[in-house]
Design a protein around this motif. Structure first.
Motif, PDB file in Angstrom:
ATOM      1  N   TYR A 250       0.962  -1.347  -0.189  1.00 23.64           N
ATOM      2  CA  TYR A 250      -0.101   0.168  -0.158  1.00 23.64           C
ATOM      3  C   TYR A 250       0.561   1.469   0.051  1.00 23.64           C
ATOM      4  CZ  TYR A 250      -3.837   3.066   1.858  1.00 23.64           C
ATOM      5  OH  TYR A 250      -4.647   4.157   1.535  1.00 23.64           O
ATOM      6  N   ALA A 251       2.332   1.347   0.542  1.00 26.43           N
ATOM      7  CA  ALA A 251       2.703   2.473   1.004  1.00 26.43           C
ATOM      8  C   ALA A 251       3.704   2.626  -0.097  1.00 26.43           C
ATOM      9  CB  ALA A 251       3.548   2.275   2.378  1.00 26.43           C
ATOM     10  N   ASP A 252       3.928   1.261  -1.172  1.00 27.32           N
ATOM     11  CA  ASP A 252       5.039   1.592  -2.211  1.00 27.32           C
ATOM     12  C   ASP A 252       4.081   2.230  -3.003  1.00 27.32           C
ATOM     13  OD1 ASP A 252       7.395   0.547  -3.724  1.00 27.32           O
ATOM     14  OD2 ASP A 252       5.975  -0.134  -5.019  1.00 27.32           O
ATOM     15  N   ILE A 253       2.719   1.227  -3.773  1.00 26.63           N
ATOM     16  CA  ILE A 253       2.401   2.238  -4.692  1.00 26.63           C
ATOM     17  C   ILE A 253       1.750   3.718  -4.398  1.00 26.63           C
ATOM     18  CG2 ILE A 253       0.040   2.007  -5.490  1.00 26.63           C
ATOM     19  CD1 ILE A 253       1.995  -0.325  -6.086  1.00 26.63           C
ATOM     20  N   LYS A 254       1.078   4.205  -3.415  1.00 25.79           N
ATOM     21  CA  LYS A 254       0.825   5.533  -3.258  1.00 25.79           C
ATOM     22  C   LYS A 254       2.272   6.467  -3.261  1.00 25.79           C
ATOM     23  CE  LYS A 254      -3.473   4.652  -1.203  1.00 25.79           C
ATOM     24  NZ  LYS A 254      -4.502   5.552  -1.269  1.00 25.79           N
ATOM     25  N   ALA A 255       3.667   5.906  -2.459  1.00 26.56           N
ATOM     26  CA  ALA A 255       4.233   6.779  -2.867  1.00 26.56           C
ATOM     27  C   ALA A 255       5.087   6.954  -4.237  1.00 26.56           C
ATOM     28  CB  ALA A 255       5.893   5.851  -2.379  1.00 26.56           C
ATOM     29  N   ARG A 256       4.842   5.344  -5.153  1.00 30.04           N
ATOM     30  CA  ARG A 256       4.574   5.645  -6.784  1.00 30.04           C
ATOM     31  C   ARG A 256       3.873   6.692  -7.113  1.00 30.04           C
ATOM     32  NH1 ARG A 256       7.759   0.841  -8.779  1.00 30.04           N
ATOM     33  NH2 ARG A 256       8.605  -0.703  -7.153  1.00 30.04           N
ATOM     34  N   ALA A 257       2.575   6.353  -6.455  1.00 33.95           N
ATOM     35  CA  ALA A 257       1.508   7.259  -7.570  1.00 33.95           C
ATOM     36  C   ALA A 257       1.766   9.247  -7.379  1.00 33.95           C
ATOM     37  CB  ALA A 257       0.493   6.929  -6.936  1.00 33.95           C
ATOM     38  N   ARG A 258       2.952   9.262  -6.070  1.00 35.38           N
ATOM     39  CA  ARG A 258       3.145  10.781  -6.233  1.00 35.38           C
ATOM     40  C   ARG A 258       4.090  11.223  -6.895  1.00 35.38           C
ATOM     41  NH1 ARG A 258       1.068   9.850   0.284  1.00 35.38           N
ATOM     42  NH2 ARG A 258       3.176   8.410   0.245  1.00 35.38           N
ATOM     43  N   ARG A 259       5.217  10.450  -6.884  1.00 39.42           N
ATOM     44  CA  ARG A 259       5.770  10.603  -7.562  1.00 39.42           C
ATOM     45  C   ARG A 259       5.466  11.315  -9.540  1.00 39.42           C
ATOM     46  NH1 ARG A 259       8.795   6.963  -5.415  1.00 39.42           N
ATOM     47  NH2 ARG A 259       8.931   4.831  -6.609  1.00 39.42           N
ATOM     48  N   TYR A 260       3.923  10.319  -9.623  1.00 38.56           N
ATOM     49  CA  TYR A 260       3.720  10.434 -10.567  1.00 38.56           C
ATOM     50  C   TYR A 260       3.030  11.934 -11.164  1.00 38.56           C
ATOM     51  CZ  TYR A 260       5.944   6.379 -13.440  1.00 38.56           C
ATOM     52  OH  TYR A 260       5.853   5.292 -13.714  1.00 38.56           O
ATOM     53  N   GLY A 261       3.359  12.895  -9.497  1.00 38.23           N
ATOM     54  CA  GLY A 261       2.165  14.017  -9.424  1.00 38.23           C
ATOM     55  C   GLY A 261       0.896  13.633  -9.807  1.00 38.23           C
ATOM     56  N   ARG A 262       0.518  12.242  -9.177  1.00 36.58           N
ATOM     57  CA  ARG A 262      -0.766  12.536  -7.629  1.00 36.58           C
ATOM     58  C   ARG A 262      -0.851  12.050  -6.877  1.00 36.58           C
ATOM     59  NH1 ARG A 262      -2.470   6.835 -10.792  1.00 36.58           N
ATOM     60  NH2 ARG A 262      -4.596   7.281 -10.516  1.00 36.58           N
ATOM     61  N   SER A 263      -1.806  12.196  -6.164  1.00 38.99           N
ATOM     62  CA  SER A 263      -2.083  12.358  -5.411  1.00 38.99           C
ATOM     63  C   SER A 263      -2.492  11.262  -4.119  1.00 38.99           C
ATOM     64  CB  SER A 263      -3.035  13.554  -4.053  1.00 38.99           C
ATOM     65  OG  SER A 263      -4.563  13.058  -4.454  1.00 38.99           O
ATOM     66  N   ALA A 264      -1.756  10.515  -3.133  1.00 39.21           N
ATOM     67  CA  ALA A 264      -2.134   9.458  -2.538  1.00 39.21           C
ATOM     68  C   ALA A 264      -3.894   9.004  -2.648  1.00 39.21           C
ATOM     69  CB  ALA A 264      -1.958   9.170  -1.341  1.00 39.21           C
ATOM     70  N   GLU A 265      -4.719  10.440  -2.371  1.00 45.02           N
ATOM     71  CA  GLU A 265      -5.859   9.747  -2.520  1.00 45.02           C
ATOM     72  C   GLU A 265      -6.343   9.430  -4.192  1.00 45.02           C
ATOM     73  OE1 GLU A 265      -5.212  12.907  -0.984  1.00 45.02           O
ATOM     74  OE2 GLU A 265      -4.733  11.522   0.771  1.00 45.02           O
ATOM     75  N   ASP A 266      -5.476   9.730  -5.449  1.00 42.81           N
ATOM     76  CA  ASP A 266      -6.229   9.333  -6.829  1.00 42.81           C
ATOM     77  C   ASP A 266      -6.264   7.547  -6.786  1.00 42.81           C
ATOM     78  OD1 ASP A 266      -6.162  11.841  -6.762  1.00 42.81           O
ATOM     79  OD2 ASP A 266      -4.131  11.876  -7.924  1.00 42.81           O
TER      80      ASP A 266
END
Lengths: 473, 377
Positions: A250-266
């Motif tokens: 869970y933490a890994d995916i949310k961190a990767r999403a942030r690196r793509y300019g997305r927010s964790a809630e996305d």
């Protein structure tokens, strides 16, 4: 900003005869459900009454009679676009997830199927991207061999980008009205640039769909899969049995999403969960045991994956020889209904000890005391090992909330072991408990699947103000 | 010359913006193809009229060349559309167009077989190819000559027919007491090795209720005629006159015979736009109004009162120039309604049209024979 508590998302993994290998043998199960669209619609409406976010239609691209042992509900069933459009016609609010594999389709076909489904369902379409973990599919698609994961993901990455471009190729409002002389505005309908893998001129043969982009789902634990999911998916399915690896994922995916300019809630992380619920704990355990009592055990000399019906089923053999391997201790030669002595736990390996913990968690049976673990429990735990919870409504809700509150899940993709019973009992017993706790909707907040997930409708990337809006965001 | 069998087959061709290029702009037009309720209403009109089938066509490209004529630019996808309509209708056949040049046969077999299940045996597949419906530009392909598209279509249909048969009708046991779900001996790989495709099978969908779906083809060339003569149950044609229709139907029947088929098993369906009104004058006025908005209805058009239109249908049938008609509506839904209200009663009076469905399946309604499983010795 609303002060409402964070809300769970729930989906129904829909196999007509249940996700348990013997779910079809349950007394109320409809053994021919796979082809009874009226019945499938009826069950989907139960999930819709429970305000589920979505119904999920999986897919495989090859089959073999041996699957009847491990996955009878996956062996033979309706193609998911056809099933999905039919379910859309029989429902009005629930999201419709259709699995489709970029390895064996063209982007233009996939883009139009989903755009069409989104129009027909008034904004409830969703694409679950799988790249084809099933090597046998190659044999049905004129391929010399199963492609490597890298080759599949190279294709999938550009495939997804192309599909999104096609979805965007008609700007919103590009359709005209009858009072105009033109039915559409060519200046607001766009062609695509050729890519590396695909050369798709476009535009799509359909106007922009109600959701703009149908919801994208993905599952997988490989590096390429995590990247695709973090970049392109709105929701990710997982299948962790234990909470620690689920939290790390869970933490890994949310961190990767942030690196793509997305927010964790996305991006919503949705582990799978098989809930067995009844008014009392004892009744729930009895259901669990009864389901497992329908499982045919294999002869002791059967080799892993080679059951009595053939060799394609991926599940482990159901015998004490396999249990011995999984638990790391020789348990052969015992009667299935004999009690397992505590010494067996002491001798087991780490996986085996964790499995003993799972047996106790699910069945409440222990190595000592009243209800005792038997060798049958070991065979079943070694062969059918899925994320599950067994209990009364409070116990099941506690399990869900524990994962939800501790960084392991934004919701769950629920696997109904038997149908319709497991769907109905969850909706009747657990949904009200989750609603009472304030972590699950009492009604849909909008008509589209994006609304259920709390996702905004994306602008077409061809729209004149698209870049400007992105900068401001 | 072989006379047409009566009653005629009467199908409906759904064109999202109507067959007249300006039909969507007519004051009578009240149809948004992207409002699913409108779509359902049209399908139900066709079903209430007891038409044999509702055909959803396809192109795989958005032809934007004429913004005033949107029917070539946009449509919903046929399989999803027909699957949605399956639940909203109960008797009418549902035909989808699908192009063998741009699909994998295994996917087409799954989609079509599943459509037959959700329609309870009302599905048909109109085979199109890149020869007449090119979409290379959207499928990372280069243009190919017509014979290459038809060679691929031949092989695709052959392997799809085998895949439809890969589960015998009684392959499922589903015995809760014994735990036997299927009989593996009745599920067959197809082991197809051809020029275009290598497909092991079996399909992962049970045998369709109709065993083999009704197969259609729109003939626009010699290759198309040959293909239709081999494979099609219904052939869609666009002759310019009764004489052309006679010749075309006779040719198709002879070619089907040469393929070893019963010539009566190939049904030649003429595409036609009937523009109907209470009187000939009113109908002519309607067409004049549409043409004034721009363009003309393409293909065969017959304008007039019920009597006028029914007489034309009768003349074609008497001449053996058609086994049926594929009705196109200049304006939706007004002209479908006018056909149902004015023309159909007259066709029924003349014995040219059925007044109710005969059978639960499309195959049954078309009088087509059941097909034995080709993978069973």
């Amino acid at each position: 900003m609303t002060t409402q508590k964070r809300q769970l998302h729930l989906g129904l993994m829909f196999w007509g005869t249940g996700t348990h290998p013997s779910g079809w043998r349950w007394p109320d199960a409809k053994a021919d459900a796979a082809y009874d669209i009226d019945y499938l619609q009826k069950v989907t409406r139960i999930a819709e009454q429970g305000k589920f976010d979505f119904v999920f239609l999986g897919d495989k691209l090859a089959t073999d009679p041996s699957l009847q042992r491990s996955n009878p509900a996956q062996m033979s069933r309706l193609e998911p676009f056809v099933a999905g459009a039919s379910l859309a016609a029989g429902t009005s609010q629930i999201g419709i997830v259709v699995t489709a594999n970029p390895t064996y389709y063209d982007p233009y076909t996939i883009a139009r199927f989903f755009a069409s489904l989104d129009h027909l369902s008034k904004g409830r379409a969703s694409w679950n991207i799988v790249t084809g973990a099933d090597p046998d599919a190659a044999g049905n698609f004129s391929r010399d061999e199963h492609w490597t994961a890298d080759r599949r993901y190279d294709r999938a990455d550009e495939f997804v980008a192309t599909v999104k471009d096609l979805w965007d190729s008609w700007e919103d409002g590009a359709r005209g009205a009858a009072e105009n002389e033109a039915a559409f505005d060519p200046a607001r309908i766009h062609r695509l640039e050729p890519g590396t893998v695909f050369s798709v001129a476009g535009p799509l043969d359909a106007p922009r769909s109600p959701q703009g982009h149908p919801v994208i789902l993905h599952a997988g634990t490989s590096e390429r899969s995590r990247e695709l999911g973090a970049r392109d998916a709105d929701a990710i399915f997982t299948s962790h049995v234990f909470i620690e690896p689920a939290r790390a994922y869970y933490a890994d995916i949310k961190a990767r999403a942030r690196r793509y300019g997305r927010s964790a809630e996305d991006i919503a992380i949705l582990p799978s969960l098989t809930p067995i619920v009844a008014p009392s704990t004892e009744e729930a355990v009895a259901i669990f045991d009864r389901l497992n009592s329908f499982l045919a055990f294999d002869p002791e000399d059967a080799i892993d994956g080679q059951g009595v019906f053939g060799n394609r089923g991926s599940a482990r053999s159901r015998n004490l020889a396999t249990a011995s391997k999984v638990f790391g201790v020789d348990v052969t030669g015992h009667a299935h209904d004999d009690f397992v002595p505590p010494g067996t736990y002491e001798a087991a390996n780490d996986d085996g000890r964790r499995l003993f913990g799972e047996i106790t968690r699910l069945t409440r049976r222990r190595l000592e005391g009243g209800a005792r673990i038997t060798y049958r429990d070991l065979v079943i735990a070694a062969s059918v090992h899925v994320p599950a919870v067994v209990g009364n409504p409070v116990e099941v809700a506690d399990h869900i909330q524990h994962w939800f509150d501790n960084g392991a899940a934004d919701g769950f993709n629920l696997f109904p072991a038997y149908v319709p019973g497991a769907v109905q009992s969850f909706v009747d017993l657990v949904v009200p408990e989750l609603q009472r706790r304030g972590i699950y909707r009492t009604d849909y907040s909008g008509p589209t699947f994006r609304d259920h997930l709390g996702l905004p409708r994306p602008a077409s990337r061809f729209a004149p103000d698209y870049t400007e809006k992105r900068k401001q965001a | 010359m072989s006379a047409s069998k009566l009653p005629l087959i009467i199908g409906y061709l759904y064109e999202p913006y109507g067959s007249h290029p300006s039909g969507w702009r007519s004051p009578q037009s009240a149809h948004d193809p992207y409002d699913v309720d409108d779509l359902v209403a049209v399908a139900r009109l066709a079903e209430d009229a007891k038409l044999d089938f509702f055909a959803v066509e396809d192109r795989l490209v958005a032809d934007m060349s004429d913004p005033a004529s949107p029917s070539r630019a946009t449509r919903t996808e046929p399989f999803t559309t027909a699957s949605f309509l399956a639940t909203k209708t109960s008797r009418i056949g549902l035909l989808v167009t699908a192009n063998t040049s741009y699909y994998e046969p295994y996917n087409l077999a799954r989609l079509s077989a599943s459509l037959d299940h959700v329609t309870h045996g009302r599905a048909g597949w109109t085979v199109s190819t890149g020869a007449t419906q090119p979409a290379d530009q959207n499928y990372s392909q280069s243009p190919l000559p017509a014979e290459r598209h038809y060679a691929r279509a031949d092989e695709a249909v052959d392997v799809i027919r085998k895949l439809w048969d890969s589960w015998e009708d009684d392959a499922f046991i589903r015995n809760k007491a014994t735990g036997e779900f299927v009989d593996g001996e009745k599920i067959h790989p197809v082991d197809h090795e051809g020029e275009h495709f290598r497909i092991r099978g079996p399909l992962n969908v049970a045998r369709p209720p109709q065993s083999q779906l009704i197969v259609g083809h729109a003939v626009e060339s010699g290759e198309g005629e040959a293909f239709a003569a081999r494979e099609a149950d219904v052939v869609f044609v666009t002759p310019g006159s009764i004489e052309e229709g006679q010749t075309l139907r006779q040719q198709l029947r002879e070619k089907a015979s040469a393929e070893g088929r019963d010539p009566d098993s190939i049904r030649v369906i003429v595409e036609i736009t009937p523009v109907a009104a209470a009187t000939d004058a009113e109908a002519n006025h309607l067409v004049a109004g549409l043409d004034a908005l721009g363009g003309h209805a393409p293909g065969l058009v017959v304008v007039g009162s019920a009597e006028t239109i029914a007489a034309v249908f009768a003349a074609w049938a008497e001449a053996g120039a058609a086994d049926g008609f594929l009705i196109r509506s200049a304006v939706l839904p007004a002209q479908l309604r006018a056909f149902a209200e004015f023309v159909l009663p007259e066709l029924r009076n003349r014995g040219l049209a059925r007044s109710d469905y005969d059978a639960p399946t499309l195959r049954g309604n078309l009088g087509a024979s059941p097909i034995p499983n080709r993978l069973v010795a």
